[in-house]
Each structure stands twice: as C-alpha cells, then as structure tokens.
Design a protein around this motif. Structure first.
Motif, short mmCIF file in Angstrom:
data_model
loop_
_atom_site.label_atom_id
_atom_site.label_comp_id
_atom_site.label_asym_id
_atom_site.label_seq_id
_atom_site.Cartn_x
_atom_site.Cartn_y
_atom_site.Cartn_z
N GLY A 1 -16.16 -23.28 -19.24
CA GLY A 1 -14.84 -23.29 -18.61
C GLY A 1 -13.69 -23.43 -19.58
N PHE A 2 -13.95 -23.37 -20.88
CA PHE A 2 -12.87 -23.58 -21.84
C PHE A 2 -12.93 -22.51 -22.96
CE2 PHE A 2 -11.06 -26.47 -25.34
CZ PHE A 2 -9.76 -26.13 -25.04
N VAL A 3 -13.62 -22.80 -24.05
CA VAL A 3 -13.66 -21.83 -25.15
C VAL A 3 -15.04 -21.75 -25.79
CG1 VAL A 3 -11.22 -22.16 -25.76
CG2 VAL A 3 -12.99 -23.51 -26.94
N PRO B 1 -8.48 -15.64 -20.17
CA PRO B 1 -9.88 -15.40 -20.51
C PRO B 1 -10.00 -14.18 -21.42
CG PRO B 1 -9.70 -15.93 -18.18
CD PRO B 1 -8.29 -15.80 -18.71
N ILE C 1 -13.03 -18.73 -22.42
CA ILE C 1 -14.08 -18.34 -21.47
C ILE C 1 -13.90 -18.96 -20.09
CG2 ILE C 1 -15.80 -17.94 -23.29
CD1 ILE C 1 -17.09 -20.63 -22.49
N GLN D 1 -10.81 -20.75 -17.00
CA GLN D 1 -9.44 -20.73 -16.49
C GLN D 1 -8.45 -20.91 -17.65
OE1 GLN D 1 -8.64 -20.01 -13.44
NE2 GLN D 1 -6.54 -20.68 -13.19
N ALA D 2 -7.42 -20.10 -17.66
CA ALA D 2 -6.50 -20.05 -18.79
C ALA D 2 -6.02 -21.44 -19.21
CB ALA D 2 -5.30 -19.17 -18.44
N PRO D 3 -6.28 -21.86 -20.45
CA PRO D 3 -5.78 -23.15 -20.96
C PRO D 3 -4.35 -22.98 -21.47
CG PRO D 3 -7.23 -22.15 -22.59
CD PRO D 3 -7.14 -21.18 -21.43
N HIS E 1 -1.83 -24.76 -21.80
CA HIS E 1 -1.19 -25.75 -22.68
C HIS E 1 -1.36 -25.35 -24.14
CE1 HIS E 1 -5.39 -26.82 -22.34
NE2 HIS E 1 -5.30 -27.52 -23.44
N LEU E 2 -2.27 -24.42 -24.42
CA LEU E 2 -2.43 -23.96 -25.80
C LEU E 2 -1.44 -22.85 -26.17
CD1 LEU E 2 -6.34 -23.97 -26.04
CD2 LEU E 2 -4.72 -25.73 -26.81
N CYS F 1 -2.90 -13.73 -16.05
CA CYS F 1 -4.29 -13.80 -16.54
C CYS F 1 -5.30 -13.20 -15.57
CB CYS F 1 -4.65 -15.24 -16.88
SG CYS F 1 -3.82 -15.82 -18.37
N TYR F 2 -4.89 -12.97 -14.35
CA TYR F 2 -5.78 -12.30 -13.40
C TYR F 2 -5.70 -10.78 -13.56
CZ TYR F 2 -8.32 -11.08 -9.23
OH TYR F 2 -9.25 -10.55 -8.38
N PHE G 1 -9.13 -31.86 -21.62
CA PHE G 1 -10.12 -32.53 -20.79
C PHE G 1 -11.25 -33.14 -21.60
CE2 PHE G 1 -13.15 -29.09 -20.90
CZ PHE G 1 -12.46 -27.92 -20.71
N PRO H 1 -12.45 -21.38 -10.59
CA PRO H 1 -13.80 -21.11 -11.08
C PRO H 1 -14.79 -22.14 -10.52
CG PRO H 1 -12.22 -20.90 -12.87
CD PRO H 1 -11.46 -21.43 -11.68
N GLN I 1 -10.89 -16.14 -13.99
CA GLN I 1 -9.56 -16.65 -13.69
C GLN I 1 -9.36 -16.67 -12.17
OE1 GLN I 1 -7.53 -17.89 -15.85
NE2 GLN I 1 -5.54 -17.96 -14.87
N MET J 1 1.54 -34.04 -22.75
CA MET J 1 1.14 -33.39 -24.02
C MET J 1 1.68 -34.16 -25.23
SD MET J 1 1.40 -29.33 -22.96
CE MET J 1 0.75 -28.77 -24.53
N PHE K 1 -0.34 -31.08 -30.28
CA PHE K 1 0.54 -30.15 -29.58
C PHE K 1 1.94 -30.17 -30.18
CE2 PHE K 1 -2.63 -31.49 -26.38
CZ PHE K 1 -3.31 -30.30 -26.32
N CYS L 1 -6.51 -25.39 -11.20
CA CYS L 1 -7.82 -24.83 -11.53
C CYS L 1 -8.27 -25.15 -12.95
CB CYS L 1 -7.82 -23.32 -11.31
SG CYS L 1 -7.81 -22.89 -9.56
N TYR L 2 -7.38 -25.62 -13.77
CA TYR L 2 -7.77 -26.06 -15.11
C TYR L 2 -8.28 -27.51 -15.08
CZ TYR L 2 -7.84 -26.80 -20.09
OH TYR L 2 -8.27 -27.09 -21.35
#
Lengths: 279, 279
Positions: A74-76, A144, A166, A168-170, A172-173, A267-268, B9, B144, B168, B251, B256, B267-268
């Motif tokens: 669910g992240f990277v 993603p 990989i 849901q879009a993170p 915050h990055l 992102c969708y 997370f 997800p 997504q 953050m 960051f 969803c995140y």
C-alpha cells in the motif's frame, strides 16, 4: 456474464493514430525482473539531473543484481543497494528537483482545480502533475506507478536508490521528493514483489527473506529492437483522453445512480499506455 | 542503510492494549487462496443484507473453487462464478445498500472536511467512511482493500460476485455500490493475482489464461482455532491512531521540507491491523 462493474476507464473510445506518441528509446529504462520486464519512462523535463545520473547508473550496470529490498504494502517498492557496498563514479548526491518554476512553454493540461492537496492538478507530458500558482511551481504527483529517488532527511541526498508507488497516492511526498519517471509497463510485477513488515525496520526485508531482484537494467536504446515492447502513450490532450475525463466528471452512464460532484482525482486517471496494434 | 524514505504510517507510536479490538469470528471470512489466506472483515452495520447473503453463500461452499476472473491492474479484483452455472438458494438479487442514514448512534470519527468527493470523511467502526450532511447519509469509501458486491446497471442486482479494490480509490463508485467489508489480511496475495486485459471484455481473463482461485471460503468461526490468525484492528479513536493523523496533518518531521496544507486522504490512512503480539 451477468454482473459487470462499470469502470470509467474501461468504457471504449475510438482513438485515432495521432493520439498516441511513441516514447523515445533513450528515455525509457527496462528493469528486467525474473518474472519479466518493467518499463519506466523518465521525466527529464522535471528532474534532469536525477534522470541523467539514473541513466548513467543503468548504463554501467549499477542496478544489475540488486533487489527491491524495501516493499511496503500500500505504499512503495524501493530498490537499490541495501548493503551500500556497491561503488560507482555516478553515485553522487543530487540536488533536490522537487518542483520546477511554471514557465510559458509548460504543456500543463488542467484536470482539477482545486484538488485536495494542490491548487491545480493535470498532466505534464503525460505524467500526473500539480501546480501552485501562488508559488509559481509545478511538480509530478505521487500516483501509483510513479518513480522517485529515495533520500535521507537532507533534501539534497538522493543518489541511487529509487522507489515506485504501489498504493493509494502518498500525496504528502509531493514537493518533498524528486519524482523522475513512471512505470509504463509491468505494474503487476511490481505489485507482486515480496513485502517487508512495515512495523520492522521501515519495511526493509530481512536478509534471509525472499526479495524481488533486478536481473538487469538497460536503457531501451541498448535493448535489441526485437526485444523491445512497442509501447505508446496516449497524448494528454487527445480527444479520447479528454472524453474519458468528461465521462468521469459527468457520470452520465446509467450504471451510476449517484452522479458525483464533478471532481476528479488525477491519480485515478493515468494517461493510457498500449502496445501498438502493429507491434 | 543510508537512504530511508519516511512514511507517515511507519513512524512508531506506543499503543496500549485497549487500543486494539479483536474482530468477532463470525464477522470474518477466510478466503483460502493457493498462496495463503486472505481475511475479510464484514460490515453488517452498513450492508446487513449483503453480509447475510455473503455469509450464507460462504457457509454452503458457493465460492469454493471459483476464480478471481476479472482483475484489472489499478482498479479491482473481482471473484465469483463467471460461467453463471453454479446455483444456490442464497443467490438472490439484493436491494442496494449504498448508504445508510446518519443516526445518533453512529460512531463516525471525523478525519477530513471537506474531502474532494464528500463533505466529510472519517471512520465507521474502523472502516473508511464518508458523510453528506445535507442528504443525512453516510457510506463506506472505495479505498484499496475495500470489499463490495458487483452488480449490473440495476442498483438492486448484486447477489454473489464481489470485488476488492486494488488501486487508487475509485471514488466514483462511492454511493453507487454496496460496500460490505474490507481486507484485513493478505492484500499482497490479492495484488499478486493474474490480471486481465482491461481493453478486452472489461478485464475478464480469457478462459484459457491463469486465474487466482478461491480454494475454499469459510467464516472464521468455522475455521479451527489453531488455524486462525490472531488479528486485531486498531480502534479509530485510539490515541496512537489520532496521533498518526495529526502527524499527517502537521508534517512536522524534519524529513518533510514542504509541509503540505493539512488535508488528509482517508484512503491513505486505513486503520491498522496486526497479529496480536501473543498470537
């Protein structure tokens, strides 16, 4: 089959040939995993120094035999040299390329304003992107499949290890990492990589546990023509792409009983990728 | 390892024992795939008739041997009887359970207002949820891992075939589908399922192509105790969960450099699931 779930991005649209571009072979990287190829398109317009160094590392074989050593569901999925023993003249710390100034020759194509995290979202050369008009900056969004350089706390510390989103879009990055490409082909292979335990060592997979390996990485122009995938990317301004976005906003298909509020999550809606019909 | 990508997370938080609940065994379903178990938690508070019928189908072995026959990268993995030959007294068309009226005994815990697609997002009994105060409705969100019943155009046509979100969040399906649970365990197995071609037959996998099989589905209370996973879900109002959300908003970690705008994508932030330390 009786039960069909309508997907906005599956509704067919007739596309004409000039709606698709063929990415340049020197701007694509083939990551050959044991299970097959993953193809990355690079984004030199946003992160030129990251792209330059990544390509140099790929060319010298730096990544060959290295692992996706940190994969968090669910992240990277992050790859590189977890042992930090591999040396290279191209292993330089890079200055951050988080954003770029908005300029007149930007091809930004607007999709959503406002977005939950940015003033505007849309596309830049087919990549999901966002803008801040006050700060006059634009950047690539962590959707993603997006490719970015890992780093330590110092903004200017990315060099070799990279990650692919990989989950849901993170978001915050966004504006915090140098995004320098995206996966055009092979996301199911990335999604199938062995995971680490996110609660232990930030998800780095233990030494004795299975990991996905990069057998070899090559610039597409170094891959024999007959081994290349004939990939094309749908142009962000293609009528079929714009029609797809419009269907998402309008939701006027009978399948949808609730018609939404007209907003779109960039992102969708990744721009589509296909194997050329003649390829 | 030099290069560590900070994940909101993953930042550790000390949780006390009462911050975690153990889901009831009669509200969990084990999907046994060839590669291992996938555990679903059901949401009878939102979709009681869907949960009731799904459990009856599971109990009679309806899903045993059936496939994930439609798997679209970045969208959903759908399972059931693609041949439509399997019969069951429990195969009834269900009335839509897309939303429920907001009531005083709702445990809705607010995370974000406004969200891009809803007036409010938050949690209901640990599931990602949203609200419309004007319409006085609340519903579960297509993040997800969320589980919902497939249907045809008729809102009241879901019965047996279900899907799990693997990309997504397809938020246009919110308020349009009966979401009745989520994956607590085993998402990497779902992410590893063989894909269909989204451009052909809506992503339904061709007859002669490999598909992921449900070897057996059982209610957890029918699984021998020694074979059950000792899963716990972090309470949505747990201090550690609330602290995690606060870190996402603020953050204030030195990693960051851009501090965001304080907004969160529900969803995140799925509520965490763990194997009990003593389990």
């Amino acid at each position: 089959m009786k039960y069909a779930l309508a997907s906005l991005f599956l509704l067919a649209a007739t596309a004409t040939a000039d709606e698709w571009r063929t990415p340049q072979a020197d701007n694509l990287v083939y990551l050959e995993l044991e299970q097959g190829p993953v193809v990355l398109e690079l984004a030199p317009f946003m992160a030129p120094q990251h792209v330059k160094q990544f390509k140099a590392l790929v060319k010298e074989g730096y990544y060959d035999g290295l692992d996706f050593y940190r994969v968090v569901e669910g992240f990277v999925a992050q790859a590189g040299d977890v042992s930090e023993t591999r040396t290279s003249e191209h292993k330089q710390n890079l200055q951050a390329e988080f954003t770029r100034p908005i300029s007149q020759d930007s091809d930004f194509s607007l999709v959503q304003a406002p977005d939950l995290f940015a003033e505007q979202t849309g596309y830049l050369k087919g990549f999901a992107a966002a803008r801040d008009l006050q700060d006059k900056q634009e950047w690539l969004v962590h959707c993603p499949g997006m490719l970015a350089m890992a780093r330590s706390t110092d903004a200017d510390s990315g060099s070799t290890d990279f990650y692919i989103v990989i989950g849901q879009a993170p978001r915050h990055l966004d504006r915090n990492m140098s995004v320098f490409g995206r996966v055009l082909w092979g996301m199911p292979l990335i999604q199938s990589l062995p995971r680490g335990n996110p609660e232990v060592d930030m998800g780095v997979i233990a030494k004795d546990q299975p990991k996905g390996k990069i057998v070899r990485a090559r610039i597409a122009s170094d891959v024999p023509a007959e081994q290349r995938l004939a990939l094309q990317v749908q142009e962000q301004d293609a009528p079929a792409m714009q029609a797809r976005l419009k269907r998402g906003r309008d939701m006027d298909n009978a399948f949808f009983h609730f018609k939404g509020n007209g907003n779109l999550d960039i992102c969708y809606y990744p721009t589509k990728v296909r194997l050329t019909p003649e390829g």
